[in-house]
Motif scaffolding. Structure first.
Motif, short mmCIF file in Angstrom:
data_model
loop_
_atom_site.label_atom_id
_atom_site.label_comp_id
_atom_site.label_asym_id
_atom_site.label_seq_id
_atom_site.Cartn_x
_atom_site.Cartn_y
_atom_site.Cartn_z
N PHE A 1 -1.56 -2.15 -3.81
CA PHE A 1 -0.57 -2.30 -2.76
C PHE A 1 -1.11 -1.74 -1.45
CE2 PHE A 1 2.54 -3.87 -5.44
CZ PHE A 1 2.74 -3.06 -6.55
N GLU B 1 -2.04 2.18 -0.46
CA GLU B 1 -2.29 2.96 -1.65
C GLU B 1 -3.63 3.68 -1.55
OE1 GLU B 1 -2.00 0.73 -5.20
OE2 GLU B 1 -3.09 2.19 -6.38
N ALA C 1 6.44 -0.98 -2.47
CA ALA C 1 5.48 -1.06 -3.58
C ALA C 1 5.32 0.31 -4.23
CB ALA C 1 4.14 -1.56 -3.06
N THR D 1 3.24 2.23 -7.40
CA THR D 1 2.27 2.30 -8.49
C THR D 1 2.66 3.48 -9.37
OG1 THR D 1 0.50 1.35 -7.16
CG2 THR D 1 -0.15 2.56 -9.12
N ARG E 1 2.73 -1.59 -11.99
CA ARG E 1 2.99 -1.94 -10.60
C ARG E 1 4.41 -2.46 -10.51
NH1 ARG E 1 -2.08 -4.01 -11.99
NH2 ARG E 1 -3.81 -2.88 -11.02
N TYR F 1 2.75 9.44 -0.73
CA TYR F 1 2.96 8.34 0.21
C TYR F 1 2.75 8.87 1.62
CZ TYR F 1 7.63 10.51 0.48
OH TYR F 1 8.66 11.40 0.62
N LYS G 1 4.76 1.75 3.34
CA LYS G 1 3.38 1.38 3.03
C LYS G 1 3.09 1.43 1.54
CE LYS G 1 1.69 0.68 7.18
NZ LYS G 1 1.14 -0.65 7.59
N GLY G 2 3.95 2.09 0.79
CA GLY G 2 3.75 2.17 -0.66
C GLY G 2 3.76 3.59 -1.18
#
Length: 303
Positions: A43, A46, A90, A92, A191, A277, A284-285
């Motif tokens: 993503f 990340e 996003a 993870t 994900r 993050y 941004k993820g």
């Protein structure tokens, strides 16, 4: 995968003495972050996990067991990317599963995750609305802080995804659900998207760990469910997500982590994720990690 099956064959006597592990400084906790190369770049925004894998392992106590909730589906969706077409930040999710007595990783275990989307809706139960509590999203965006009075005791009304008996699915949707196996290090990476919220519950992800079964073309067969738990997010991250679309359109009354009736209020042991993050830019993820200590000989279906 049969969550209610018990392990077959005799059980060996467990070593009741917990092995003592020396933690080599603050970096040891970071060393249990998993799946760096597998998930790297999945993503935008990340960052790779650069923690040394040679640092001392951390022997965790048993991760808290919680209720399965009404929205579990044994769908055998063998996949790491469960996002499908769902919108959201996003996420993870990096999990490591270890034997809480020996500290050894559990390889080839089947790990399930399932959670609601940004507006609090579970796949398979869209007719239930937002987490079974009615309503969906839309309307005036929340201000960040929860609205209304904090819940006292158990949530009222329709099931809120944290308790109650199992509900039969109302549709064939299966987004934000999946199963994958742990590698030789006991690690698995999913994900997905950052979950939203619905009335009566804080932001969370459900999880199960199955051991003793076999991986087949049809899925994961047999074995026993040794852990049923929930993964939680700190309040700072949830407030940050509430400023991002489509979370900002979710008008359901939000329950904080401290107000939640399922979260055991015991940090990492209770399933509280370690989050990474970019501050002031969560869109941004997010990378979330947790090491789960389980008893592979136990049966914990959460029902």
């Amino acid at each position: 995968m049969t969550g209610n099956q018990t392990a077959q064959g005799p059980k060996h006597k467990r070593d009741l003495t917990r092995r003592k592990v020396v933690v080599a400084g603050a970096g040891a906790v970071a060393a249990v972050g998993v799946g760096g190369t597998l998930a790297a770049g999945a993503f935008a925004g990340e960052e790779k996990n650069t923690a040394s894998t040679s640092a001392a392992e951390v022997c965790y106590k048993l991760t808290s067991e919680t209720t399965e909730g009404p929205y579990y589906i044994d769908a055998d969706k063998l996949r790491q990317d469960v996002t499908e077409d769902e919108e959201g930040i996003a996420l993870t999710l990096r999990l490591k599963v270890i034997d809480s007595e020996t500290c050894k990783p559990l390889k080839n275990a089947a790990v399930d995750i399932w959670h609601c989307n940004a507006l609090g809706v579970y796949s398979g139960y869209e007719a239930m609305g937002s987490g079974g509590g009615g309503g969906g999203g839309g309307g005036t965006p929340p201000s960040g802080e929860p609205t209304g009075e904090p819940p006292s005791g158990e949530p009222t009304g329709a099931p809120g995804g944290g308790g109650g008996v199992h509900e039969e699915p109302t549709d064939d949707e299966r987004y934000l659900r999946g199963t994958w196996k742990t590698d030789k290090r006991g690690e698995v990476v999913f994900r997905t998207v950052f979950p939203g919220w619905y009335q009566g519950r804080c932001v969370h992800i459900h999880t199960k760990v199955h051991v003793g079964g076999e991986w087949t073309d049809a899925g994961y067969e047999g074995g026993n469910t040794c852990h049923t738990g929930q993964l939680f997010f700190d309040e700072e991250s949830v407030l940050a997500s509430a400023e991002v679309e489509p979370y900002s359109t979710n008008t359901a009354t939000r329950t904080t982590l401290d107000e939640d009736t399922i979260y055991p209020d015991n940090g990492t042991e209770g399933g509280l994720l370690k989050l990474k993050y970019k501050k002031n830019d969560i869109a941004k993820g997010v990378v979330a990690t947790l090491t789960m200590g389980v008893d592979p000989e136990a049966t914990n279906t959460g029902t």
